[in-house]
Design a protein around this motif. Structure first.
Motif, PDB file in Angstrom:
ATOM      1  N   GLY A  84       0.891  -1.283  -0.119  1.00 15.10           N
ATOM      2  CA  GLY A  84       0.015   0.022  -0.043  1.00 15.10           C
ATOM      3  C   GLY A  84       0.887   1.220   0.136  1.00 15.10           C
ATOM      4  O   GLY A  84       1.880   1.125  -0.495  1.00 15.10           O
ATOM      5  N   THR A 138       0.731   6.021   0.443  1.00 15.09           N
ATOM      6  CA  THR A 138      -0.033   7.482   0.927  1.00 15.09           C
ATOM      7  C   THR A 138       0.005   8.029  -0.376  1.00 15.09           C
ATOM      8  O   THR A 138       1.069   8.054  -1.389  1.00 15.09           O
ATOM      9  CB  THR A 138       0.718   7.839   2.083  1.00 15.09           C
ATOM     10  OG1 THR A 138       0.782   7.088   3.050  1.00 15.09           O
ATOM     11  CG2 THR A 138       0.059   9.120   2.598  1.00 15.09           C
ATOM     12  N   ARG A 171      -4.749   6.979   2.180  1.00 14.08           N
ATOM     13  CA  ARG A 171      -3.979   5.798   2.311  1.00 14.08           C
ATOM     14  C   ARG A 171      -4.400   4.678   1.293  1.00 14.08           C
ATOM     15  O   ARG A 171      -5.953   4.356   1.505  1.00 14.08           O
ATOM     16  CB  ARG A 171      -3.953   5.431   3.887  1.00 14.08           C
ATOM     17  CG  ARG A 171      -2.962   6.066   4.565  1.00 14.08           C
ATOM     18  CD  ARG A 171      -3.214   5.832   6.090  1.00 14.08           C
ATOM     19  NE  ARG A 171      -2.934   4.389   6.410  1.00 14.08           N
ATOM     20  CZ  ARG A 171      -3.041   3.656   7.377  1.00 14.08           C
ATOM     21  NH1 ARG A 171      -3.663   4.425   8.409  1.00 14.08           N
ATOM     22  NH2 ARG A 171      -2.967   2.497   7.574  1.00 14.08           N
ATOM     23  N   ILE A 219      -4.945   0.979   1.281  1.00  9.75           N
ATOM     24  CA  ILE A 219      -5.046  -0.090   2.119  1.00  9.75           C
ATOM     25  C   ILE A 219      -5.013  -1.405   1.334  1.00  9.75           C
ATOM     26  O   ILE A 219      -5.939  -1.507   0.727  1.00  9.75           O
ATOM     27  CB  ILE A 219      -6.104  -0.140   3.108  1.00  9.75           C
ATOM     28  CG1 ILE A 219      -6.342   1.248   3.849  1.00  9.75           C
ATOM     29  CG2 ILE A 219      -6.321  -1.102   4.033  1.00  9.75           C
ATOM     30  CD1 ILE A 219      -5.325   1.598   4.872  1.00  9.75           C
ATOM     31  N   TYR A 239      -8.317   4.658   2.254  1.00  5.27           N
ATOM     32  CA  TYR A 239      -8.822   5.195   3.504  1.00  5.27           C
ATOM     33  C   TYR A 239      -8.554   6.841   3.487  1.00  5.27           C
ATOM     34  O   TYR A 239      -7.410   7.375   3.247  1.00  5.27           O
ATOM     35  CB  TYR A 239      -8.187   4.658   4.459  1.00  5.27           C
ATOM     36  CG  TYR A 239      -8.379   5.006   5.811  1.00  5.27           C
ATOM     37  CD1 TYR A 239      -9.759   4.936   6.551  1.00  5.27           C
ATOM     38  CD2 TYR A 239      -7.623   5.427   6.867  1.00  5.27           C
ATOM     39  CE1 TYR A 239     -10.120   5.415   7.583  1.00  5.27           C
ATOM     40  CE2 TYR A 239      -7.752   5.815   7.957  1.00  5.27           C
ATOM     41  CZ  TYR A 239      -9.263   5.810   8.546  1.00  5.27           C
ATOM     42  OH  TYR A 239      -9.374   6.300   9.703  1.00  5.27           O
ATOM     43  N   LEU A 272     -13.665   4.644   4.365  1.00  7.65           N
ATOM     44  CA  LEU A 272     -12.933   3.938   3.666  1.00  7.65           C
ATOM     45  C   LEU A 272     -13.735   3.335   2.599  1.00  7.65           C
ATOM     46  O   LEU A 272     -15.074   2.843   2.353  1.00  7.65           O
ATOM     47  CB  LEU A 272     -12.862   2.591   4.508  1.00  7.65           C
ATOM     48  CG  LEU A 272     -12.065   1.365   3.744  1.00  7.65           C
ATOM     49  CD1 LEU A 272     -10.614   1.564   3.848  1.00  7.65           C
ATOM     50  CD2 LEU A 272     -12.371  -0.120   4.782  1.00  7.65           C
ATOM     51  N   SER A 297     -14.066   0.756  -0.075  1.00  6.41           N
ATOM     52  CA  SER A 297     -13.839  -0.339   0.428  1.00  6.41           C
ATOM     53  C   SER A 297     -13.897  -1.497  -1.081  1.00  6.41           C
ATOM     54  O   SER A 297     -13.920  -2.448  -0.770  1.00  6.41           O
ATOM     55  CB  SER A 297     -14.722  -1.054   1.280  1.00  6.41           C
ATOM     56  OG  SER A 297     -16.228  -0.992   0.833  1.00  6.41           O
ATOM     57  N   TRP A 336      -8.051  -9.094   6.747  1.00  5.89           N
ATOM     58  CA  TRP A 336      -8.361  -7.650   6.210  1.00  5.89           C
ATOM     59  C   TRP A 336      -9.526  -7.059   7.489  1.00  5.89           C
ATOM     60  O   TRP A 336      -9.304  -6.046   7.962  1.00  5.89           O
ATOM     61  CB  TRP A 336      -9.232  -7.541   4.992  1.00  5.89           C
ATOM     62  CG  TRP A 336      -9.989  -6.369   4.883  1.00  5.89           C
ATOM     63  CD1 TRP A 336      -9.336  -5.232   3.948  1.00  5.89           C
ATOM     64  CD2 TRP A 336     -11.255  -6.022   4.950  1.00  5.89           C
ATOM     65  NE1 TRP A 336     -10.070  -4.519   3.661  1.00  5.89           N
ATOM     66  CE2 TRP A 336     -11.110  -4.730   4.176  1.00  5.89           C
ATOM     67  CE3 TRP A 336     -12.316  -6.422   5.620  1.00  5.89           C
ATOM     68  CZ2 TRP A 336     -12.334  -3.902   4.110  1.00  5.89           C
ATOM     69  CZ3 TRP A 336     -13.358  -5.719   5.706  1.00  5.89           C
ATOM     70  CH2 TRP A 336     -13.538  -4.392   5.072  1.00  5.89           C
ATOM     71  N   ARG A 365      -7.160  -5.820  10.471  1.00  6.23           N
ATOM     72  CA  ARG A 365      -6.634  -4.518   9.888  1.00  6.23           C
ATOM     73  C   ARG A 365      -7.652  -3.262  10.076  1.00  6.23           C
ATOM     74  O   ARG A 365      -7.312  -2.314  10.568  1.00  6.23           O
ATOM     75  CB  ARG A 365      -5.840  -4.500   8.589  1.00  6.23           C
ATOM     76  CG  ARG A 365      -4.535  -5.519   8.742  1.00  6.23           C
ATOM     77  CD  ARG A 365      -3.788  -5.546   7.561  1.00  6.23           C
ATOM     78  NE  ARG A 365      -4.233  -6.270   6.551  1.00  6.23           N
ATOM     79  CZ  ARG A 365      -4.988  -5.740   5.342  1.00  6.23           C
ATOM     80  NH1 ARG A 365      -4.676  -4.335   5.069  1.00  6.23           N
ATOM     81  NH2 ARG A 365      -5.372  -6.295   4.670  1.00  6.23           N
ATOM     82  N   VAL A 366      -8.631  -3.508   9.469  1.00  9.58           N
ATOM     83  CA  VAL A 366      -9.700  -2.408   9.378  1.00  9.58           C
ATOM     84  C   VAL A 366     -10.371  -1.952  10.760  1.00  9.58           C
ATOM     85  O   VAL A 366     -10.674  -0.934  10.791  1.00  9.58           O
ATOM     86  CB  VAL A 366     -10.718  -2.765   8.238  1.00  9.58           C
ATOM     87  CG1 VAL A 366     -11.797  -1.975   8.217  1.00  9.58           C
ATOM     88  CG2 VAL A 366     -10.045  -2.700   6.810  1.00  9.58           C
ATOM     89  N   LEU A 409      -8.876   0.913  12.161  1.00  9.81           N
ATOM     90  CA  LEU A 409      -9.035   2.164  11.404  1.00  9.81           C
ATOM     91  C   LEU A 409     -10.448   2.973  12.308  1.00  9.81           C
ATOM     92  O   LEU A 409     -11.209   2.133  12.446  1.00  9.81           O
ATOM     93  CB  LEU A 409      -9.209   2.080  10.071  1.00  9.81           C
ATOM     94  CG  LEU A 409      -8.117   1.411   9.261  1.00  9.81           C
ATOM     95  CD1 LEU A 409      -8.447   1.371   7.799  1.00  9.81           C
ATOM     96  CD2 LEU A 409      -6.632   2.120   9.408  1.00  9.81           C
TER      97      LEU A 409
END
Ligand code: FE
Length: 243
Positions: free
Chosen positions: A123, A125, A134, A136, A150, A157, A159, A202, A205-206, A209
């Motif tokens: 990923g 920025t 970002r 992701i 994100y 997000l 998605s 996933w 990790r999500v 956020l």
């Protein structure tokens, strides 16, 4: 093509285009997201070739063509980015951020002028005027090279196909009743998402956020409590099943 502003902050806005009334019956309905700052803008998952004209006129209602400096493709599918060859002639100086894995494939949609900016597997920025976005990783959800976007300031997000729903007609922009929405998502996620391992990684990790809106490329957007409900539902779902 309908457009709705879903976030309006001091530095930028999020606008979603979708519910295309001229869409052919057998074409899947898609959401296209425009993030607009005072100086520049990015279009996330610009859409299929058949959508190009309504998308271009929709975008021009919100900004001048020169402001549209950047495109993003979450993955390689035609409903995501088969309009590329036409954008290539319209905004030749733009950049396309897309998974490195798919460069040799996405270029088949026609790309002579736009610059391909490969996103690494981990990923990264993107600075867009005053804001920072970002990328992701969402690999194997569903594509083997796949990213979400994100926005930590708007807490949105985008998605991609995660959270997508297949619902017919001019449906509302937001999920109102999670339980009733599951019927439109279940087959899509079981069939198009190939990996429970990738899915659970996933979700973990999500969850880290801060997300006020989870905005998929098909169907309704999840807001507030619905985001948490979606993550719980998706975590429990057994995916990678045909039939
Ligand atoms: Fe796809």
């Amino acid at each position: 093509m309908k457009s709705t502003t879903i976030f309006s902050g001091s530095e930028h806005q999020w606008i979603v285009f979708g519910r295309d009334e001229s869409k052919a019956e057998r074409i899947i309905d898609t959401n296209q997201y425009l993030i607009k700052t005072a100086s520049e803008a990015i279009l996330l998952d610009p859409g299929g070739i058949e959508l190009f004209s309504p998308m271009l006129s929709g975008v021009l209602q919100h900004l001048k063509l020169e402001q549209l400096t950047t495109l993003f493709a979450s993955h390689q599918d035609p409903d995501i980015i088969s309009s590329l060859g036409l954008w290539d002639k319209t905004i030749p100086n733009a950049k396309l951020y897309a998974p490195w894995l798919w460069e040799g494939f996405i270029r088949h949609f026609g790309m002579e002028n736009i610059t391909y900016m490969p996103i690494k597997d981990e990923g990264g920025t993107l600075e867009l005027g005053p804001i920072s976005l970002r990328f992701i990783p969402a690999h194997y959800l569903h594509s083997s090279g796949n990213f979400n976007v994100y926005d930590p300031n708007a807490r949105i997000l985008m998605s991609g196909d995660i959270g997508a729903a297949l619902e017919k007609g001019d449906v509302p922009m937001f999920v109102e009743n999670f339980g009733r929405h599951v019927q439109y998502m279940e087959m899509f996620h079981r069939r198009w998402m190939p990996s429970n391992t990738a899915k659970n990684n996933w979700v973990a990790r999500v969850r880290e956020l801060e997300i006020d809106m989870l905005a998929p490329q098909h169907g309704r957007i999840f807001k507030g409590e619905m985001v948490r409900e979606f993550l719980e539902w998706f975590e429990k779902l057994d995916v990678g099943k045909a039939g």
